[in-house]
Design a protein around this motif. Structure first.
Motif: not given
Length: 193
Positions: A153-166, A183-189
């Motif tokens: 649960d990472i709700s109520e937060r803006e995610l700057e980057l969610l890297h696919p390997s995360a 999300f600012s980026s879902l870089e190749n999720l």
């Protein structure tokens, strides 16, 4: 009424056992019960609720190894200073290797580094909640080592980057809560299943 003495004796035994566990002064405790209400382990298992000013801020270092790792199954960390930036160190929770649930609430976190939760092999629930509007960045290996994680649960937060390997290192993940954030980026999720 004849069951009262037995129930009272069991309760007192539990309280005595909890009193023998050294608890840091900024933490409150209660017995930990798994969802479903049963505690199969005969050892004392605790939920600790700890209030800090911040995690590893510029003014103070946080040492989670003072928490009794052999008894703590659930931990809530609350930060009272919303202006100081909190920092989770790689392997900072390593001494809490029996932890099943971890909540970090109200801490001004800007980044979750690689190996932040490494060693928490039993962790099933992770909740990161902050009152800040600062975007949260997850390093590619931030979730490595917690393959048993079922609920994130990472709700109520803006995610700057969610890297696919995360998230790829979480094979047991069945619930991902990201509502309220953006999300600012879902870089190749790619495909997440």
């Amino acid at each position: 009424m004849k069951y009262f003495p037995i129930c009272f004796l069991l309760l007192m035994t539990c309280l005595v056992r909890v009193e023998n566990v050294p608890i840091p002064g900024d933490c409150t405790t209660k017995p930990y019960r798994e969802k479903g209400g049963k505690n199969e382990n005969q050892d004392v298992r605790l939920h600790l609720d700890c209030t800090l000013s911040a995690i590893n801020s510029e003014s103070e270092k946080t040492n989670f190894s003072v928490i009794p790792g052999e008894h703590t199954a659930s931990l809530t960390v609350r930060c009272s200073d919303t202006l100081s930036t909190s920092h989770i160190e790689p392997q900072g929770f390593l001494s809490l290797n029996l932890l099943e649930e971890l909540e970090i609430i109200g801490c001004k976190l800007e980044n979750i580094p690689d190996h932040a939760f490494l060693g928490l092999t039993r962790l099933r629930v992770l909740r990161l909640e902050s009152s800040t509007t600062t975007p949260l960045s997850l390093d590619p290996g931030s979730m490595s080592g917690i393959g048993s994680l079922e609920h994130l649960d990472i709700s109520e937060r803006e995610l700057e980057l969610l890297h696919p390997s995360a998230l790829c290192s979480l094979p047991s993940l069945s619930s991902l809560k990201l509502e309220g954030g953006s999300f600012s980026s879902l870089e190749n999720l790619g495909k997440f299943s």
